[in-house]
Design a protein around this motif. Structure first.
Motif, PDB file in Angstrom:
ATOM      1  N   TYR A  67       0.841  -1.189   0.000  1.00 41.43           N
ATOM      2  CA  TYR A  67       0.000   0.000   0.000  1.00 41.43           C
ATOM      3  C   TYR A  67       0.880   1.244   0.000  1.00 41.43           C
ATOM      4  N   GLU A  68       0.563   2.185  -0.891  1.00 35.36           N
ATOM      5  CA  GLU A  68       1.229   3.481  -0.895  1.00 35.36           C
ATOM      6  C   GLU A  68       0.507   4.386   0.101  1.00 35.36           C
ATOM      7  N   PHE A  69       1.273   5.261   0.754  1.00 34.73           N
ATOM      8  CA  PHE A  69       0.674   6.177   1.724  1.00 34.73           C
ATOM      9  C   PHE A  69       1.592   7.367   1.972  1.00 34.73           C
ATOM     10  N   GLU A  79       4.102  14.530   4.128  1.00 39.73           N
ATOM     11  CA  GLU A  79       5.342  13.979   4.680  1.00 39.73           C
ATOM     12  C   GLU A  79       5.367  12.482   4.419  1.00 39.73           C
ATOM     13  N   ASN A  80       6.539  11.977   4.054  1.00 41.25           N
ATOM     14  CA  ASN A  80       6.720  10.537   3.874  1.00 41.25           C
ATOM     15  C   ASN A  80       7.124   9.885   5.182  1.00 41.25           C
ATOM     16  N   ASP A  81       7.027   8.595   5.231  1.00 41.49           N
ATOM     17  CA  ASP A  81       7.545   7.805   6.350  1.00 41.49           C
ATOM     18  C   ASP A  81       8.902   7.295   5.903  1.00 41.49           C
ATOM     19  N   TRP A  82       9.963   7.837   6.474  1.00 42.17           N
ATOM     20  CA  TRP A  82      11.313   7.512   6.010  1.00 42.17           C
ATOM     21  C   TRP A  82      11.796   6.166   6.520  1.00 42.17           C
ATOM     22  N   ALA A  83      10.938   5.442   7.236  1.00 42.63           N
ATOM     23  CA  ALA A  83      11.240   4.065   7.637  1.00 42.63           C
ATOM     24  C   ALA A  83      10.377   3.085   6.842  1.00 42.63           C
ATOM     25  N   ALA A  84       9.797   3.555   5.744  1.00 45.55           N
ATOM     26  CA  ALA A  84       8.901   2.723   4.934  1.00 45.55           C
ATOM     27  C   ALA A  84       9.660   1.559   4.303  1.00 45.55           C
ATOM     28  N   ASP A  85       8.900   0.564   3.851  1.00 47.05           N
ATOM     29  CA  ASP A  85       9.490  -0.603   3.204  1.00 47.05           C
ATOM     30  C   ASP A  85      10.068  -0.264   1.826  1.00 47.05           C
ATOM     31  N   GLN A  86       9.518   0.777   1.204  1.00 51.03           N
ATOM     32  CA  GLN A  86       9.928   1.147  -0.149  1.00 51.03           C
ATOM     33  C   GLN A  86       9.358   2.529  -0.452  1.00 51.03           C
ATOM     34  N   VAL A  88       7.981   4.874  -3.972  1.00 45.24           N
ATOM     35  CA  VAL A  88       7.661   4.829  -5.395  1.00 45.24           C
ATOM     36  C   VAL A  88       7.224   6.218  -5.842  1.00 45.24           C
ATOM     37  N   PRO A  89       7.469   6.561  -7.099  1.00 51.60           N
ATOM     38  CA  PRO A  89       7.026   7.864  -7.594  1.00 51.60           C
ATOM     39  C   PRO A  89       5.507   7.997  -7.518  1.00 51.60           C
ATOM     40  N   SER A  90       5.056   9.172  -7.124  1.00 49.84           N
ATOM     41  CA  SER A  90       3.624   9.445  -7.046  1.00 49.84           C
ATOM     42  C   SER A  90       3.059   9.639  -8.445  1.00 49.84           C
ATOM     43  N   ASP A  91       1.806   9.255  -8.630  1.00 44.26           N
ATOM     44  CA  ASP A  91       1.117   9.469  -9.904  1.00 44.26           C
ATOM     45  C   ASP A  91       0.620  10.905 -10.052  1.00 44.26           C
ATOM     46  N   VAL A  92       0.576  11.656  -8.934  1.00 44.99           N
ATOM     47  CA  VAL A  92      -0.038  12.986  -8.978  1.00 44.99           C
ATOM     48  C   VAL A  92       0.908  14.134  -8.615  1.00 44.99           C
ATOM     49  N   ASP A  96       7.806  11.272  -3.986  1.00 46.82           N
ATOM     50  CA  ASP A  96       7.621   9.822  -3.837  1.00 46.82           C
ATOM     51  C   ASP A  96       6.562   9.545  -2.785  1.00 46.82           C
ATOM     52  N   ASN A  97       5.948   8.385  -2.885  1.00 46.17           N
ATOM     53  CA  ASN A  97       5.041   7.898  -1.843  1.00 46.17           C
ATOM     54  C   ASN A  97       5.760   6.829  -1.039  1.00 46.17           C
ATOM     55  N   SER A  98       5.428   6.731   0.234  1.00 41.39           N
ATOM     56  CA  SER A  98       5.926   5.642   1.065  1.00 41.39           C
ATOM     57  C   SER A  98       5.120   4.388   0.759  1.00 41.39           C
ATOM     58  N   VAL A  99       5.731   3.226   0.972  1.00 41.41           N
ATOM     59  CA  VAL A  99       5.050   1.962   0.741  1.00 41.41           C
ATOM     60  C   VAL A  99       5.209   1.080   1.970  1.00 41.41           C
ATOM     61  N   VAL A 100       4.117   0.443   2.390  1.00 42.92           N
ATOM     62  CA  VAL A 100       4.154  -0.569   3.438  1.00 42.92           C
ATOM     63  C   VAL A 100       3.761  -1.893   2.793  1.00 42.92           C
ATOM     64  N   ARG A 101       4.577  -2.937   3.042  1.00 41.60           N
ATOM     65  CA  ARG A 101       4.279  -4.285   2.530  1.00 41.60           C
ATOM     66  C   ARG A 101       3.839  -5.158   3.686  1.00 41.60           C
TER      67      ARG A 101
END
Length: 102
Positions: A67-69, A79-86, A88-92, A96-101
């Motif tokens: 999930y992107e968030f 603000e991003n979560d700089w401890a995210a799993d990954q 990815v570039p935002s579509d809008v 970047d968006n943060s990703v949680v797996r």
């Protein structure tokens, strides 16, 4: 910034607790957790503000997914979560968006 994952034994769900410290939130009064799991609803319920100024929110997410968030501070700054799993570039935006797996 961080999150804690707790997988349920009874169903394919992961309880993810997101946490943003007071400093990371830049002393915001209001923080919203916005992402794929709530259709990027910028009017979603705010995260709970703790007595020490940190923010927390727990979301049930389907396991075996990602999930992107992002965090929305005071309904105007992202603000991003700089401890995210990954990330990815935002579509809008150009961010970047943060990703949680889970």
């Amino acid at each position: 910034m961080s999150f804690k994952k707790q997988y349920l034994k009874s169903k394919p769900v992961c309880k993810v607790t997101f946490k943003l410290t007071k400093e990371e939130a830049r002393n915001a009064e209001l923080v919203r957790l916005v992402g794929d799991f709530n259709n990027w609803d910028t009017s979603s319920a705010p995260m709970k503000k703790l007595k020490n100024g940190d923010f927390t929110s727990t979301v049930n997410l389907d396991a075996d997914s990602e999930y992107e968030f992002r965090y929305l501070l005071n309904d105007k700054e992202w603000e991003n979560d700089w401890a995210a799993d990954q990330y990815v570039p935002s579509d809008v935006s150009l961010e970047d968006n943060s990703v949680v797996r889970v």
